[in-house]
Design a protein around this motif. Structure first.
Motif, PDB file in Angstrom:
ATOM      1  N   HIS A   1       1.037  -1.068   0.228  1.00 45.51           N
ATOM      2  CA  HIS A   1       0.112   0.036  -0.231  1.00 45.51           C
ATOM      3  C   HIS A   1       0.957   1.282  -0.099  1.00 45.51           C
ATOM      4  CE1 HIS A   1      -3.144  -2.688   1.194  1.00 45.51           C
ATOM      5  NE2 HIS A   1      -2.374  -3.020   2.209  1.00 45.51           N
TER       6      HIS A   1
ATOM      7  N   ALA B   1       1.455   5.066   0.835  1.00 49.22           N
ATOM      8  CA  ALA B   1       1.031   5.956   2.042  1.00 49.22           C
ATOM      9  C   ALA B   1       1.818   7.166   2.024  1.00 49.22           C
ATOM     10  CB  ALA B   1       1.212   5.341   3.468  1.00 49.22           C
TER      11      ALA B   1
ATOM     12  N   PHE C   1      -2.831   6.646   4.021  1.00 47.87           N
ATOM     13  CA  PHE C   1      -2.986   5.648   2.904  1.00 47.87           C
ATOM     14  C   PHE C   1      -3.451   6.436   1.763  1.00 47.87           C
ATOM     15  CE2 PHE C   1      -3.287   2.422   6.367  1.00 47.87           C
ATOM     16  CZ  PHE C   1      -2.358   1.551   5.806  1.00 47.87           C
ATOM     17  N   ARG C   2      -2.681   6.169   0.688  1.00 48.88           N
ATOM     18  CA  ARG C   2      -3.225   6.881  -0.489  1.00 48.88           C
ATOM     19  C   ARG C   2      -4.650   6.586  -0.964  1.00 48.88           C
ATOM     20  NH1 ARG C   2      -0.195   5.505  -6.020  1.00 48.88           N
ATOM     21  NH2 ARG C   2       1.745   6.146  -5.136  1.00 48.88           N
ATOM     22  N   ASP C   3      -4.882   5.367  -0.739  1.00 52.43           N
ATOM     23  CA  ASP C   3      -6.201   4.671  -1.069  1.00 52.43           C
ATOM     24  C   ASP C   3      -7.189   4.789  -0.093  1.00 52.43           C
ATOM     25  OD1 ASP C   3      -8.419   3.253  -2.293  1.00 52.43           O
ATOM     26  OD2 ASP C   3      -7.422   1.301  -1.899  1.00 52.43           O
TER      27      ASP C   3
ATOM     28  N   THR D   1      -8.355   1.495   1.585  1.00 54.55           N
ATOM     29  CA  THR D   1      -7.258   0.827   2.238  1.00 54.55           C
ATOM     30  C   THR D   1      -7.385   1.534   3.665  1.00 54.55           C
ATOM     31  OG1 THR D   1      -6.199   0.427   0.253  1.00 54.55           O
ATOM     32  CG2 THR D   1      -5.124   0.242   2.382  1.00 54.55           C
ATOM     33  N   ALA D   2      -7.203   2.739   3.555  1.00 53.92           N
ATOM     34  CA  ALA D   2      -7.423   3.668   4.952  1.00 53.92           C
ATOM     35  C   ALA D   2      -8.598   3.089   5.748  1.00 53.92           C
ATOM     36  CB  ALA D   2      -7.524   5.015   4.309  1.00 53.92           C
TER      37      ALA D   2
ATOM     38  N   PHE E   1      -7.957  -0.950   6.953  1.00 57.93           N
ATOM     39  CA  PHE E   1      -6.592  -1.442   7.555  1.00 57.93           C
ATOM     40  C   PHE E   1      -6.938  -1.439   9.040  1.00 57.93           C
ATOM     41  CE2 PHE E   1      -2.594  -0.967   9.540  1.00 57.93           C
ATOM     42  CZ  PHE E   1      -1.640  -1.593   8.809  1.00 57.93           C
TER      43      PHE E   1
ATOM     44  N   ASN F   1       4.639  -3.135  10.688  1.00 59.48           N
ATOM     45  CA  ASN F   1       4.359  -3.568   9.121  1.00 59.48           C
ATOM     46  C   ASN F   1       5.891  -3.645   8.449  1.00 59.48           C
ATOM     47  OD1 ASN F   1       1.826  -2.826   8.474  1.00 59.48           O
ATOM     48  ND2 ASN F   1       1.923  -0.771   9.349  1.00 59.48           N
TER      49      ASN F   1
ATOM     50  N   SER G   1      -4.635   7.874  10.011  1.00 58.28           N
ATOM     51  CA  SER G   1      -3.424   7.417   9.613  1.00 58.28           C
ATOM     52  C   SER G   1      -2.945   6.531  10.834  1.00 58.28           C
ATOM     53  CB  SER G   1      -2.459   8.848   9.875  1.00 58.28           C
ATOM     54  OG  SER G   1      -2.597   9.430  11.160  1.00 58.28           O
TER      55      SER G   1
ATOM     56  N   GLU H   1       6.393   9.499  -0.112  1.00 60.94           N
ATOM     57  CA  GLU H   1       5.666   8.436   0.089  1.00 60.94           C
ATOM     58  C   GLU H   1       6.503   7.147   0.585  1.00 60.94           C
ATOM     59  OE1 GLU H   1       1.538   8.525  -2.481  1.00 60.94           O
ATOM     60  OE2 GLU H   1       3.177   7.276  -3.145  1.00 60.94           O
TER      61      GLU H   1
END
Ligand code: FAD
Ligand code: FES
Length: 284
Positions: free
Chosen positions: A16, A18, A37-39, A42-43, A46, A54, A77, A100
């Motif tokens: 992912h 981020a 997260f960019r998506d 997903t945020a 998660f 991670n 976040s 990123e």
């Protein structure tokens, strides 16, 4: 010969993107990156449990295992507190807000917070090991009525190396007894000096109802579990977060092996009875 079982997560390679949303300098050489997260999907999806980690990846540089240090329920976040010690962690320390990183995870076994509901908890940590229990401390603070006495015993080399110092009052305000000790005092410091095991001296543990978490350098953890055993705790009541270098985090490469255990999947949090004989073996 039968084939070895597949890794227990097919998602080990799912990564992912981020963005660094905020950076906090903690102590010299250690900072916390809040990653968004960019998506958005997903945020929203998660989730993790305190104690999990991670794999943070910087293309062209490499990957490092880093504990998630934020509260598990927080949305928006997730935080990682990183000490710059080498290739990847030095590069992470050079990033700025907006840059990123790529992450895989979460991986590994959590601290047994659900199992210890109704019990006292002693958390004995050294140095940047506090990052690996911060999520557990925040979870306990959030769910404080579910636990008995909760005590944090934290040892650092110097007063300037006391990680998360600005949070101790808030933790105390949530009923966590925070006790610190440093190896070496300086002019402005009036607290205790010595090893973290000295903080057990006036603890009055009730061994029948106490669970112990330990994280930090292995000699420190060994001294802590030996002291706790002398106080009457059984090995099965103690939990240690182990560190090994990692590549796959998927029980495939073997780099993280610790005796028969794979720290990336069987750990990093182990009950002491499971690993006692390996911890006592130097350089394993
Ligand atoms: C479960 C887990 C959680 C962790 N959580 C955190 C955390 O919250 N915060 C944090 O700061 N750190 C954490 N760490 C430690 C972190 O993963 C390491 O410090 C990091 O991997 C170092 O990577 P690097 O590329 O920056 O350093 P490297 O360039 O890899 O060097 C780091 C040191 O390790 C040695 N080394 C490197 N590769 C190997 C190898 N293959 N075998 C033996 N020695 C080697 C180097 O000689 C050097 O001394 C955690 C580790 C684990 C396993
Ligand atoms: S990191 Fe590869 S087996 Fe654990």
């Amino acid at each position: 010969m039968t084939a070895p079982p597949l890794p227990d997560s097919r998602d080990a390679w799912q990564h992912h993107a981020a963005r660094i949303a905020a950076i906090r300098d903690e102590v010299a050489g250690v900072r916390t990156n809040d990653l968004a997260f960019r998506d958005p999907a997903t945020a929203a999806r998660f989730s993790f449990a305190p104690g999990q980690f991670n794999m943070l990846y910087l293309p062209g540089i490499g990957e490092a295992a880093i504990s998630i240090s934020s509260a598990p329920g927080a949305r928006g976040s997730i935080s990682h507190t990183v000490k710059a010690v080498g290739n990847v962690t030095d590069a992470l320390a050079r990033l700025t807000v907006g840059d990123e990183v790529i992450l895989r995870g979460p991986f590994g076994t959590p601290w047994p917070l659900a199992e210890l509901r109704g019990h006292d908890i002693v958390i004995a940590v050294g140095g940047v090991g506090l990052a690996s229990v911060r999520a557990a401390l925040l979870q306990i603070a959030h769910d404080r009525a579910s636990y008995g006495r909760v005590t944090l015993l934290f040892g650092a080399k110097t007063p300037a190396a006391l990680l998360y110092q600005r949070e101790y009052d808030a933790w105390r305000g949530r009923g966590i007894d925070v006790r610190v000790i440093v190896d070496q005092a300086d002019a402005g410091y009036s607290g205790r000096t010595g090893l973290v095991t000295a903080l057990f001296d006036d603890l009055a543990l009730d061994p029948a109802r106490t669970g112990l978490f330990a994280c930090g350098p292995e000699p420190m953890m060994l001294a802590v579990v030996q002291r706790a055993e002398a106080e009457g705790l059984a090995q099965s009541q103690m939990f240690l977060s182990m560190e090994r270098n990692m590549i796959c985090a998927a029980r495939l490469c073997g780099l993280c092996q610790f005796g028969p255990e794979f720290v990336c999947r069987d750990g990093p949090v182990f009950s002491y009875d499971r690993i006692a004989k390996f911890l006592a073996t130097p350089h394993l």
